[in-house]
Design a protein around this motif. Structure first.
Motif, PDB file in Angstrom:
ATOM      1  N   ASP A 157      39.813  -0.110  57.186  1.00  0.00           N
ATOM      2  CA  ASP A 157      40.086  -1.482  57.893  1.00  0.00           C
ATOM      3  C   ASP A 157      38.425  -2.185  58.088  1.00  0.00           C
ATOM      4  O   ASP A 157      37.878  -1.748  58.902  1.00  0.00           O
ATOM      5  CB  ASP A 157      41.051  -1.548  58.963  1.00  0.00           C
ATOM      6  N   PRO A 158      38.101  -3.127  57.349  1.00  0.00           N
ATOM      7  CA  PRO A 158      36.745  -3.862  57.368  1.00  0.00           C
ATOM      8  C   PRO A 158      36.686  -4.433  58.942  1.00  0.00           C
ATOM      9  O   PRO A 158      35.642  -4.864  59.348  1.00  0.00           O
ATOM     10  CB  PRO A 158      36.744  -4.884  56.315  1.00  0.00           C
ATOM     11  N   THR A 159      37.891  -4.727  59.454  1.00  0.00           N
ATOM     12  CA  THR A 159      37.893  -5.474  60.536  1.00  0.00           C
ATOM     13  C   THR A 159      37.429  -4.590  61.988  1.00  0.00           C
ATOM     14  O   THR A 159      37.070  -4.666  63.074  1.00  0.00           O
ATOM     15  CB  THR A 159      38.980  -6.248  61.213  1.00  0.00           C
ATOM     16  N   THR A 160      37.532  -3.178  61.474  1.00  0.00           N
ATOM     17  CA  THR A 160      37.346  -2.130  62.593  1.00  0.00           C
ATOM     18  C   THR A 160      36.284  -1.405  62.399  1.00  0.00           C
ATOM     19  O   THR A 160      35.659  -0.649  63.194  1.00  0.00           O
ATOM     20  CB  THR A 160      38.659  -1.407  62.775  1.00  0.00           C
ATOM     21  N   SER A 161      35.908  -1.331  61.092  1.00  0.00           N
ATOM     22  CA  SER A 161      35.002  -0.274  60.501  1.00  0.00           C
ATOM     23  C   SER A 161      33.428  -0.322  60.822  1.00  0.00           C
ATOM     24  O   SER A 161      32.585   0.288  60.610  1.00  0.00           O
ATOM     25  CB  SER A 161      35.015   0.025  59.144  1.00  0.00           C
ATOM     26  N   ASP A 162      33.078  -1.963  61.412  1.00  0.00           N
ATOM     27  CA  ASP A 162      31.990  -2.289  61.676  1.00  0.00           C
ATOM     28  C   ASP A 162      31.290  -1.771  62.955  1.00  0.00           C
ATOM     29  O   ASP A 162      29.998  -2.081  63.080  1.00  0.00           O
ATOM     30  CB  ASP A 162      31.753  -3.756  61.473  1.00  0.00           C
ATOM     31  N   ASN A 163      32.050  -1.124  63.575  1.00  0.00           N
ATOM     32  CA  ASN A 163      31.399  -0.759  65.061  1.00  0.00           C
ATOM     33  C   ASN A 163      31.827   0.905  65.022  1.00  0.00           C
ATOM     34  O   ASN A 163      32.849   1.424  65.464  1.00  0.00           O
ATOM     35  CB  ASN A 163      32.309  -1.415  66.163  1.00  0.00           C
TER      36      ASN A 163
END
Length: 69
Positions: free
Chosen positions: A41-47
């Motif tokens: 999920d790109p909205t969660t994988s950035d952290n």
């Protein structure tokens, strides 16, 4: 804070082996499986820190539920 329940070994080997191996813990295995879903999920994988924390929270919940059985 007490010791975290790690669920014991995920893939233990014992028996006639020359050296028993416990391998990774069930907690690490569950966390890795949870993380695989989360990082898609790109909205969660950035952290990565938040992803790791969430993954281990999921693993802890799985182990807690498993111990109720």
């Amino acid at each position: 804070m007490g010791k975290v329940n790690d669920g014991d070994a995920a893939f233990p080997r014992s028996g006639n082996w020359s050296n028993d191996q416990e391998g990774m813990t069930l907690r690490d295995w569950f966390a890795g499986m949870a993380m695989q879903g989360m990082i898609t999920d790109p909205t969660t994988s950035d952290n990565p820190d938040k992803c790791a924390q969430w993954s281990y929270a999921q693993a802890d919940a799985m182990i807690a539920e498993r111990s109720k059985q």
